[in-house]
Enzyme design. Structure first.
Site, PDB file in Angstrom:
ATOM      1  N   GLU A  26      46.278  37.379  38.705  1.00  0.00           N
ATOM      2  CA  GLU A  26      45.919  38.729  38.252  1.00  0.00           C
ATOM      3  C   GLU A  26      45.383  39.473  39.471  1.00  0.00           C
ATOM      4  O   GLU A  26      44.228  39.302  39.854  1.00  0.00           O
ATOM      5  CB  GLU A  26      44.851  38.636  37.141  1.00  0.00           C
ATOM      6  CG  GLU A  26      45.347  38.005  35.854  1.00  0.00           C
ATOM      7  CD  GLU A  26      46.247  38.948  35.045  1.00  0.00           C
ATOM      8  OE1 GLU A  26      46.236  40.157  35.292  1.00  0.00           O
ATOM      9  OE2 GLU A  26      46.963  38.442  34.155  1.00  0.00           O
TER      10      GLU A  26
ATOM     11  N   CYS B 218      40.695  47.209  38.660  1.00  0.00           N
ATOM     12  CA  CYS B 218      42.065  46.943  39.137  1.00  0.00           C
ATOM     13  C   CYS B 218      43.099  47.924  38.601  1.00  0.00           C
ATOM     14  O   CYS B 218      44.113  48.164  39.234  1.00  0.00           O
ATOM     15  CB  CYS B 218      42.454  45.519  38.768  1.00  0.00           C
ATOM     16  SG  CYS B 218      42.278  45.196  37.009  1.00  0.00           S
TER      17      CYS B 218
HETATM   18  P1  NAD Z   1      38.864  38.088  46.247  1.00  0.00           P
HETATM   19  O1  NAD Z   1      40.268  37.676  46.254  1.00  0.00           O
HETATM   20  O2  NAD Z   1      38.149  38.299  47.534  1.00  0.00           O
HETATM   21  O3  NAD Z   1      37.960  37.051  45.423  1.00  0.00           O
HETATM   22  C1  NAD Z   1      38.334  36.473  44.193  1.00  0.00           C
HETATM   23  C2  NAD Z   1      37.862  35.039  44.111  1.00  0.00           C
HETATM   24  O4  NAD Z   1      38.434  34.311  45.187  1.00  0.00           O
HETATM   25  C3  NAD Z   1      36.351  34.860  44.195  1.00  0.00           C
HETATM   26  O5  NAD Z   1      35.950  33.956  43.190  1.00  0.00           O
HETATM   27  C4  NAD Z   1      36.119  34.278  45.571  1.00  0.00           C
HETATM   28  O6  NAD Z   1      35.071  33.330  45.597  1.00  0.00           O
HETATM   29  C5  NAD Z   1      37.437  33.603  45.909  1.00  0.00           C
HETATM   30  N1  NAD Z   1      37.766  33.701  47.344  1.00  0.00           N
HETATM   31  C6  NAD Z   1      37.522  34.745  48.184  1.00  0.00           C
HETATM   32  N2  NAD Z   1      38.010  34.479  49.404  1.00  0.00           N
HETATM   33  C7  NAD Z   1      38.576  33.254  49.357  1.00  0.00           C
HETATM   34  C8  NAD Z   1      39.275  32.423  50.293  1.00  0.00           C
HETATM   35  N3  NAD Z   1      39.465  32.815  51.539  1.00  0.00           N
HETATM   36  N4  NAD Z   1      39.719  31.226  49.865  1.00  0.00           N
HETATM   37  C9  NAD Z   1      39.552  30.831  48.602  1.00  0.00           C
HETATM   38  N5  NAD Z   1      38.902  31.568  47.675  1.00  0.00           N
HETATM   39  C10 NAD Z   1      38.417  32.755  48.038  1.00  0.00           C
HETATM   40  O7  NAD Z   1      38.885  39.420  45.389  1.00  0.00           O
HETATM   41  P2  NAD Z   1      37.704  40.356  44.982  1.00  0.00           P
HETATM   42  O8  NAD Z   1      37.218  41.172  46.106  1.00  0.00           O
HETATM   43  O9  NAD Z   1      36.700  39.543  44.240  1.00  0.00           O
HETATM   44  O10 NAD Z   1      38.448  41.290  43.918  1.00  0.00           O
HETATM   45  C11 NAD Z   1      39.091  42.475  44.238  1.00  0.00           C
HETATM   46  C12 NAD Z   1      40.563  42.390  43.936  1.00  0.00           C
HETATM   47  O11 NAD Z   1      40.780  41.832  42.658  1.00  0.00           O
HETATM   48  C13 NAD Z   1      41.222  43.750  43.920  1.00  0.00           C
HETATM   49  O12 NAD Z   1      42.441  43.688  44.604  1.00  0.00           O
HETATM   50  C14 NAD Z   1      41.444  44.014  42.447  1.00  0.00           C
HETATM   51  O13 NAD Z   1      42.509  44.895  42.171  1.00  0.00           O
HETATM   52  C15 NAD Z   1      41.713  42.644  41.939  1.00  0.00           C
HETATM   53  N6  NAD Z   1      41.438  42.545  40.517  1.00  0.00           N
HETATM   54  C16 NAD Z   1      42.469  42.282  39.678  1.00  0.00           C
HETATM   55  C17 NAD Z   1      42.246  42.224  38.316  1.00  0.00           C
HETATM   56  C18 NAD Z   1      43.353  41.954  37.338  1.00  0.00           C
HETATM   57  O14 NAD Z   1      43.046  41.680  36.181  1.00  0.00           O
HETATM   58  N7  NAD Z   1      44.609  42.015  37.719  1.00  0.00           N
HETATM   59  C19 NAD Z   1      40.961  42.414  37.822  1.00  0.00           C
HETATM   60  C20 NAD Z   1      39.947  42.668  38.712  1.00  0.00           C
HETATM   61  C21 NAD Z   1      40.184  42.730  40.057  1.00  0.00           C
END
Ligand code: NAD
Length: 503
Positions: A213, A248
């Protein structure tokens, strides 16, 4: 924080519990969904306080978008659980005649749910509801970027849920990295496309299926001759009324004609002032930016020379309190920073388009974007479809119009995870609709029955008796048998046979 060894042991414990069959029974699934309901009902105050502390979300928004949304998903799952679990009978064909067949939903096993910070309660628990309803054991990894909610969730879930089958692992990249080393039966990830790629690469090593997602730049196309006041209100609701645009599916940019843009700016400005007052940085109805990293990222988008002098509403920043006023930017060029990354905040660029013969130009851009069909003379805004499709597929696409033909063209022509016509963001709240991305905005979907399906294997089961075992199917394959087979195929004997047997 848990070590790699502790995480591996936790996953092994879950696998052992799943193997006992405990999580498969209707009673277990129902009890866990009810426990979740009870947790929300009894501990709402703590949850809202954590959300306020992490995001300074207005209580109304936090209550509606997190508490109500999760409760409603949970109620829906409880109401439909028995039916979702019931094997589906399907009609069989000549290939297996005479036989009966069912599709049996089977839990996948031990699943991992990794979530993000912007709706830290909803986006962790909504997939959990699907995972439990489908009878799986679960590991949940909340986002470390919303630490208060992560802590409250881990504390409350330990208190209310069956911890032998539902475990919360708090942590950041090191913990996710260690979790991704392990074998899961499904990984459900909500977050950025960048980390989505990391998750998918790790999952590939174990052939683990994933739901991703992700996000993207969700466009809003605004046609002329519509009720711009209602349009402005609905755009504001999906943008600034959803966690200050840190959502998002929030509108990321608007596409409209030059003529319509000035009226839209006027409508947006007047409604924004009504909702957030003359000093929006002081408004209690606007969420804050999650942290200084994101604040700096958004400030940089606004500081870009390419949009200098183009801010037509807002633009105020308060770094000390991590607040940014609702901001509208008119005529953002395609090569500006703001048009080249997901905004995920309270800034909204408007891109204006005009038609010149059969070539579509973006106003003020020195280059031709796409070549349109001759048909495009009928309605200029239809050409926005090509503009949207020239970018990565967004998670959502929105259209405001009264023109039925344009609606049809938009639905048929725009590739996006989901859509709403004359609305924004509301598609997320509808249990009957699957929610998910496509292409760069993700894969797989959930919500309502789709959540149950996301965490189930649809196991086909064919059953036959011992009668009707025709020798014609077995070797030796004589010419007579081949002739019989061909006759069967050409005369549609199967239908005749079924009719004769009353099947
Ligand atoms: P992110 O990808 O940085 O983090 C998400 C998760 O991944 C967190 O739990 C984090 O601990 C983990 N993570 C972060 N970096 C990592 C790495 N290098 N290796 C492994 N795990 C890691 O995203 P974010 O900043 O938390 O969220 C923002 C993004 O999420 C935006 O692009 C937004 O559009 C998207 N989003 C999508 C939805 C949806 O339902 N489609 C909903 C909300 C947010």
């Amino acid at each position: 924080m848990a070590t790699a060894g502790q995480l591996a042991r936790a996953a092994a414990d879950l696998r052992a519990i799943f193997a006992t069959g405990k999580t498969r029974s209707f009673e277990w699934r129902e009890s866990q969904l009810k426990a979740l309901q009870e947790m929300i009902a009894c501990r709402e105050k703590e949850i809202l306080e954590a959300l306020r502390s992490d995001l300074n979300k207005p209580e109304y928004e936090a209550y509606l978008h997190e508490i109500v949304a999760v409760s409603s998903s949970c109620n829906f799952a409880l109401k439909n659980l028995r039916q979702w679990m019931t094997p589906e009978k399907v009609k069989t064909s000549m290939a297996s005649f005479p036989s009966s067949a069912t599709i049996v939903p089977e839990p996948l096993g031990v699943v991992l749910i990794i979530s993000t910070w912007n709706y830290p309660f909803l986006l962790l628990l909504d997939p959990l509801i699907g995972a439990i309803a489908a009878g799986n054991a679960v590991v949940l990894k909340p986002s470390e970027v919303a630490p208060a909610t992560s802590f409250v969730l881990s504390t409350l879930l330990r208190e209310y849920m069956d911890t032998s089958a539902v475990k919360v692992i708090e942590g950041a990249t090191p913990q996710v990295t260690a979790l991704l080393e392990l074998k899961w039966d499904k990984i459900f990830f909500t977050g950025s496309s960048k980390v989505g790629r990391v998750v998918m690469a790790a999952a590939a090593k174990h052939l683990t299926p994933v739901v991703l997602e992700l996000g993207g730049k969700s466009p809003v196309v605004v046609d002329s001759d519509i009720d711009l006041e209602v349009t402005a209100r609905r755009i504001i609701s999906g943008k600034w009324g959803c966690n200050a645009g840190q959502t998002c599916i929030s509108p990321d940019y608007i596409l409209t004609t030059k003529a319509c843009a000035s009226q839209l700016v006027e409508a947006l400005s007047s409604q924004l002032e009504k909702f957030f007052g003359e000093e929006p940085l002081r408004s209690n109805d606007l969420a804050s930016i999650i942290n200084s990293n994101h604040f700096e990222r958004l400030a940089k988008l606004l500081d870009d020379d390419k949009i200098a002098g183009k801010v037509v509403y807002g633009g105020q920043l308060d770094g000390a309190n991590l607040r940014i006023a609702p901001t509208v930017i008119l005529d953002a060029p395609q090569d500006s920073l703001i048009m080249n990354e997901e905004i995920f905040g309270p800034l909204l660029p408007i891109v204006t388009v005009k038609l010149n013969d059969h070539l579509l130009y973006i106003c003020d851009a020195p280059y031709i974007v796409t070549i349109c069909s001759v048909d495009s003379k009928v309605n200029k805004l239809e050409d926005c479809i090509s503009l949207i499709n020239a970018r990565e597929k967004p998670l959502a696409a929105y259209l405001f119009t009264n023109n039925e033909r344009f609606k049809e063209e938009f639905v048929r022509g725009v590739a996006a995870g989901g859509m709403a016509i004359n609305e924004t963001a509301l598609q997320f709240a509808e249990h009957a609709l699957p929610f998910g991305g496509v292409g760069e905005s993700g894969m797989g979907s959930y919500h309502g029955k789709y959540s149950f399906d996301a965490f189930s294997h649809k196991k086909p089961v064919l059953q036959r008796g011992f009668k009707g075992d025709s020798a014609a199917r077995y070797p030796p394959y004589t010419p007579e048998k081949l002739k019989f087979l061909k006759a069967l195929m050409s005369r549609n004997m199967f239908r005749i046979l079924r009719a004769m047997l009353g099947l």
